[in-house]
Design a protein around this motif. Structure first.
Motif, PDB file in Angstrom:
ATOM      1  N   PRO A   1       0.809  -1.366   0.049  1.00  9.63           N
ATOM      2  CA  PRO A   1       0.069  -0.018   0.035  1.00  9.63           C
ATOM      3  C   PRO A   1       0.743   1.244  -0.008  1.00  9.63           C
ATOM      4  O   PRO A   1       0.383   2.444  -0.512  1.00  9.63           O
ATOM      5  N   SER A   2       2.021   1.351   0.424  1.00  6.25           N
ATOM      6  CA  SER A   2       2.905   2.559   0.583  1.00  6.25           C
ATOM      7  C   SER A   2       2.251   3.531   1.270  1.00  6.25           C
ATOM      8  O   SER A   2       2.030   4.663   1.052  1.00  6.25           O
ATOM      9  N   LEU A   3       1.937   3.217   2.622  1.00  6.70           N
ATOM     10  CA  LEU A   3       1.313   4.035   3.579  1.00  6.70           C
ATOM     11  C   LEU A   3       2.128   4.110   4.806  1.00  6.70           C
ATOM     12  O   LEU A   3       2.988   3.061   5.019  1.00  6.70           O
TER      13      LEU A   3
ATOM     14  N   ASP B  59      -2.001   9.268   3.280  1.00  2.31           N
ATOM     15  CA  ASP B  59      -2.612   8.626   2.037  1.00  2.31           C
ATOM     16  C   ASP B  59      -1.399   7.890   1.491  1.00  2.31           C
ATOM     17  O   ASP B  59      -0.383   8.009   1.562  1.00  2.31           O
ATOM     18  N   SER B  60      -1.862   7.184   0.256  1.00  2.00           N
ATOM     19  CA  SER B  60      -1.011   6.569  -0.356  1.00  2.00           C
ATOM     20  C   SER B  60      -0.421   7.273  -1.813  1.00  2.00           C
ATOM     21  O   SER B  60      -1.327   8.004  -2.338  1.00  2.00           O
ATOM     22  N   PRO B  61       0.689   7.417  -2.313  1.00  2.00           N
ATOM     23  CA  PRO B  61       2.032   6.914  -1.415  1.00  2.00           C
ATOM     24  C   PRO B  61       2.428   7.888  -0.412  1.00  2.00           C
ATOM     25  O   PRO B  61       2.584   9.052  -0.624  1.00  2.00           O
ATOM     26  N   PHE B  62       3.100   7.524   0.696  1.00  5.89           N
ATOM     27  CA  PHE B  62       3.310   8.297   1.743  1.00  5.89           C
ATOM     28  C   PHE B  62       4.554   9.116   1.296  1.00  5.89           C
ATOM     29  O   PHE B  62       5.140  10.155   1.686  1.00  5.89           O
TER      30      PHE B  62
ATOM     31  N   SER C 194       0.713  13.703  -1.208  1.00  8.17           N
ATOM     32  CA  SER C 194      -0.571  12.778  -1.277  1.00  8.17           C
ATOM     33  C   SER C 194      -1.578  13.319  -0.061  1.00  8.17           C
ATOM     34  O   SER C 194      -1.996  14.537  -0.456  1.00  8.17           O
TER      35      SER C 194
END
Length: 352
Positions: A252-254, A267-270, A274
């Motif tokens: 998810p890249s969170l 939010d994604s991507p951190f 974002s």
């Protein structure tokens, strides 16, 4: 009773166009250098005026494609150009030490792609060279200079999260295995931790500082580099960071920071422009901030360039938001994680 998350602070210095203009030279003009150059030219007054490569043809093609005035067929020619104020080192990370010290030796300020080096030892060498030369040096950890990061920074400084307890971050994508590719070749600094995991480790460092202990587990690609890794970092007060990275599956890249008084979820991507979602200590939703600048993806690299230009104008030699010692500390953590996982390092031996 109001909560600090109900009214968020405004990000400071949000517009890169406000920064003093510097003349940039790019070493190793590849994909990341192209995006960096386009971000500067499209969103600020910064200008890339020269590109240097070991191939004159490659440098000339880059210059023509991205509106760069001059091109050079050697790195030495670029760093001695008197009309270049600062050098952006955009090579694969095993060449960062060589190219950064070359530019520093020519008296140029340097912005060095992340990770600043392959090992903490090499990063220390770069830092010492810059300090001795009295030039500005900074790792290009562009996430640190995004507006969203400054909002979180202000809330951390104000203690709005209470006692910090848990930090999380992940960054992974699916890459087809190719032993000759940058992601999987040990000689090119392959592996998830150095390329992607550095973002997650840097997020943990941003929130908690350097860890007191590192526990790492992962799996290796057939070439011996880490293709997946999970880390548990523990700080002196018992707060923990739970991090993951890999090159075999998209994640998810969170990123989150949780404390006794509340938490933030990106939010994604951190790691690029974002947004942020804030929750009070009882779990109820508070504010939701969204980046409305119109800058997306690698456009966000313009913020780090603008920050560097401001720092140079102010006579600084390191970033107060991300000093060289922190870049070194991040690599100390990655060095240890790579050692525990058993990843193969540059040159085919154990990780340096």
């Amino acid at each position: 009773m109001t909560h600090p998350f109900d009214t968020l602070p405004a990000p400071r210095h949000p517009d890169p166009a406000d920064a003093p203009a510097l003349r940039w030279g790019v070493l190793a003009p590849g994909a990341i250098a192209a995006d960096f150059t386009d971000a500067l030219h499209g969103h600020s007054g910064q200008r890339v005026v020269a590109a240097g490569s070991r191939s004159a043809e490659r440098a000339a093609a880059f210059a023509a494609a991205h509106g760069v005035e001059r091109s050079y067929g050697s790195y030495e020619q670029l760093v001695t150009d008197p009309e270049v104020d600062v050098v952006y080192v955009a090579s694969p990370h095993p060449q960062h030490l060589e190219l950064a010290t070359l530019a520093i030796g020519a008296g140029k300020h340097v912005l060095i792609e992340k990770p600043i080096a392959v090992t903490a030892r090499d990063a220390t060498t770069i830092a010492e060279a810059a300090r001795q030369a009295g030039v500005f040096a900074m790792e290009a950890m562009w996430t640190r200079y995004l507006p969203q990061t400054d909002i979180v920074r202000q809330l951390l400084d104000d203690g709005a999260f209470g006692d910090l307890r848990v930090v999380t971050a992940d960054f992974g994508f699916a890459a087809d295995f190719d032993p000759a590719s940058r992601m999987f070749d040990p000689a090119l600094g392959g592996g998830a931790l150095l390329d992607l995991g550095v973002y997650a480790v840097s997020w943990a460092s941003f929130a908690l500082g350097a860890p007191e202990s590192v526990i790492a587990s992962g799996s290796l690609a057939p070439t011996g580099v880490d293709e997946q890794a999970a880390l548990i970092l523990t700080s002196a007060d018992g707060a923990q960071a739970l991090l993951s990275t890999g090159v075999r599956a998209a994640t998810p890249s969170l990123a989150t920071i949780s404390g006794s008084a509340g938490r933030v979820e990106t939010d994604s991507p951190f790691w690029s422009p974002s947004g942020l979602r804030f929750f009070r200590g009882d779990g109820s939703a508070a504010a939701h901030w969204t980046d409305t600048s119109g800058r997306h993806g690698r456009d966000g690299m313009v913020y780090e360039a603008a920050a560097l230009a401001r720092y140079v104008a102010d006579g600084l030699t390191e970033s107060p938001l991300h000093p060289l010692d922190e870049s070194i500390s991040t690599l100390v953590t990655i060095d240890e994680a790579r050692r525990q996982i058993g990843t193969v390092g540059v040159g085919g031996g154990p990780a340096d």
